[in-house]
Design an enzyme around this catalytic site. Structure first.
Site, PDB file in Angstrom:
ATOM      1  N   GLY B  17      14.033  32.190  22.114  1.00 35.95           N
ATOM      2  CA  GLY B  17      14.317  33.154  23.179  1.00 35.95           C
ATOM      3  C   GLY B  17      15.809  33.404  23.333  1.00 35.95           C
ATOM      4  NE  ARG B  44       4.509  36.008  20.893  1.00 37.76           N
ATOM      5  CZ  ARG B  44       5.783  36.262  21.167  1.00 37.76           C
ATOM      6  NH1 ARG B  44       6.519  36.985  20.355  1.00 37.76           N
ATOM      7  NH2 ARG B  44       6.342  35.787  22.271  1.00 37.76           N
ATOM      8  CB  SER B  45       8.423  31.875  18.034  1.00 43.07           C
ATOM      9  OG  SER B  45       8.444  33.025  18.843  1.00 43.07           O
ATOM     10  CB  CYS B 133      20.618  33.950  35.248  1.00 50.97           C
ATOM     11  SG  CYS B 133      19.215  35.066  35.302  1.00 50.97           S
ATOM     12  CB  SER B 163      19.831  39.339  28.189  1.00 54.26           C
ATOM     13  OG  SER B 163      20.867  39.197  29.131  1.00 54.26           O
ATOM     14  CE  LYS B 217      12.468  33.519  40.854  1.00 49.54           C
ATOM     15  NZ  LYS B 217      12.560  34.223  39.559  1.00 49.54           N
ATOM     16  NE  ARG B 239      15.848  42.849  35.104  1.00 51.19           N
ATOM     17  CZ  ARG B 239      16.012  41.527  35.112  1.00 51.19           C
ATOM     18  NH1 ARG B 239      17.158  40.969  34.741  1.00 51.19           N
ATOM     19  NH2 ARG B 239      15.024  40.734  35.500  1.00 51.19           N
ATOM     20  CG  HIS B 246      22.557  38.592  35.819  1.00 51.15           C
ATOM     21  ND1 HIS B 246      22.052  39.402  34.818  1.00 51.15           N
ATOM     22  CD2 HIS B 246      21.569  37.703  36.119  1.00 51.15           C
ATOM     23  CE1 HIS B 246      20.817  39.016  34.529  1.00 51.15           C
ATOM     24  NE2 HIS B 246      20.502  37.987  35.289  1.00 51.15           N
TER      25      HIS B 246
END
Lengths: 341, 341
Positions: B17, B44-45, B133, B163, B217, B239, B246
């Protein structure tokens, strides 16, 4: 509009700009009574043609004699052009509606959002200013609340689109976006740094107090329009890589406690304001949706948990329409209705 | 790190990721003492390869026995993955540093930004959470101010990059941008509406109080990290079409009057915070500039004219680095330094 049976002789200074073109589209769509239309611009744009009511009209270079016989001049070019031509237009007998910051804070010039302070329009005030495109949607939402419960403080962060700067900035966003996607280094001409996939925390020049002029306009213009010369207002104005629509995160404090339900009730009857669907917070508005629309869209109304009598909300509005051209046309319509021309 | 002469056996869950990849880059650049490295991801990865210290390591599918012999597990995948594997990692004897919201508000789990509350790290707390974040850069700037003059209210509007959602969202921004430039209609899979040239006023789900979980949060995590369970905080999380970093417009109220000069003085000695150039307000920071950097960049510090003891400022921080992977590595370094492993 009894005095102008066949309509007005209208001049648009800055006709080829982003706001000028929107003015023509809105005037046509609203069937604003135009008898004759003179499209004016700088020498660089003179000679180009713009369509209005199915006809192509040639753009002329603005000059000191451009306003003879004009009833209504709409000026949306540079501040310098406004300083020069607004007074010439008024001297020639026109009502001048000006989109620049040149006259907004002049105590003799009404600064008007018709839904808020149409009462400031007067027959003997032939020069009328429209607010900055970030101020107009803000006062549209604040004014009906303030009438019900006096505001004591407003804190706002903006997310402003590049069309607020003009067509060259819109082109720069496109060019830089292509350059960035191609892995190149985007070149900046209009803005001090890359705007593609980026944010610019400066709109207009800095003042000594650390605010930008754009932020200070929001403070001062909000106070003037709302007739509250001491209203505590603070803003952070940020340019975002969006083509059209300014968005704002607003925190409004009131003298007395107020519920989100009451805010919704007050705004639901405010002309020009549209709300998200009740009970569906996920129906918030966004720029792509609001572009090309007339309303100021208010959503995400909620109690501000950081203060006992404060609410927070999100607003989105087409900066070229209600933020500029539409507001100007509404001023003209309002003056016509009350025979103030 | 006396107890681990040759370094730690490290597992990274979510290695493929956006945050996982950044973790590997930062660990390598900081020469974090890694004895062995296990890269874990979803089925999947699994099988893909990632480079670390010049070698390509194969990614394995995370399983219940992935943590045998592991000293340090960094988990940045889904909240569900965290809920499941964090406790398994701890049971296997590892210190687990978790990037999800699953455990952040658990009173038994330290929620840590080392420059702010490294003292919350303890040998008997083997599961450590890193903040969202958008919270981390905020507390980095607020904590040193709060120590000098208690905060009484914080209002923040965010401008968060895609991201933060992950690599699929970064790809969606690219795809939609190309579609929009080609005149097509961008298709949305990750987000509810187009993100290219647009803004989304919703991050995570809505709560009954009208805030989103992301906003909540910020409120709760800020209070926990700063040991101020009642601190009045409000936020609007938005966003924006930016890949990395950010940004936040912050309005901070203090118990006593405070000058921008004092704020600058306090932040200038805060580890991990970088300021704009004194006397050059135009040296504000922006995402393209701050991406790939470790610092939290604070600029545009000014007196908030709407309140007698309030300041406003702008901050920008790489959400994948200080907002996530760097903060996690700093926690591990801090625990190692104090022999808490």
């Amino acid at each position: 509009m009894a005095s102008q049976a066949a309509g007005y002789n209208v001049a648009v200074v800055g006709a080829t700009g982003a706001v000028g073109r929107e003015f023509l589209r809105i005037a046509e769509a609203r069937d604003f009574p135009i008898k004759s239309l003179r499209l004016l611009a700088s020498a660089r744009s003179a000679g180009s043609r713009l369509r209005f009511r199915g006809e192509y009209l040639q753009v002329e270079e603005t000059g000191d004699d451009s306003f003879r016989g004009i009833d209504l001049a709409f000026i949306s070019a540079t501040t310098e052009a406004s300083r020069h031509y607004a007074l010439i237009a008024v001297a020639a007998g026109a009502v001048a509606i000006d989109d620049s910051s040149a006259f907004r804070m002049d105590p003799n010039v009404p600064l008007v959002v018709p839904e808020v302070n149409a009462g400031d329009l007067r027959r003997d005030r032939r020069l009328v200013a429209i607010p900055n495109c970030s101020t107009t949607p803000l006062v549209m939402a604040l004014a009906p609340l303030h009438r019900a419960n006096p505001l004591t403080r407003v804190v706002v962060s903006t997310y402003q689109s590049v069309s607020g700067t003009g067509t060259a900035a819109m082109q720069e966003l496109t060019n830089q976006t292509k350059q960035a996607l191609d892995g190149g280094h985007p070149e900046s001409e209009v803005y001090p740094h890359q705007i593609a996939f980026n944010l610019l925390a400066q709109i207009d020049d800095f003042l000594d107090n650390g605010y930008t002029k754009e932020e200070w306009k929001m403070v001062q213009e909000t106070r003037k329009i709302m007739h509250e010369p001491e209203l505590p207002v603070s803003s952070t104005c940020v340019r975002v890589p969006v083509y059209v629509c300014h968005s704002e995160a607003v925190h409004a404090e009131f003298r007395d406690p107020i519920t989100p339900e009451r805010v919704r009730e007050l705004l639901s009857v405010q002309p020009g304001v549209e709300l998200d669907e009740p009970g569906r917070p996920e129906s918030w508005h966004h720029p792509v949706q609001a572009a090309g629309q007339d309303a100021v869209y208010v959503s995400r109304i909620r109690r501000d948990v950081s203060h006992p009598s404060s609410v927070a909300f999100w607003l989105v509005s087409d900066n070229l329409r209600k933020g500029a051209a539409l507001n100007a046309i509404q001023i003209a319509e309002s003056m016509a209705e009350r025979d103030l021309f």
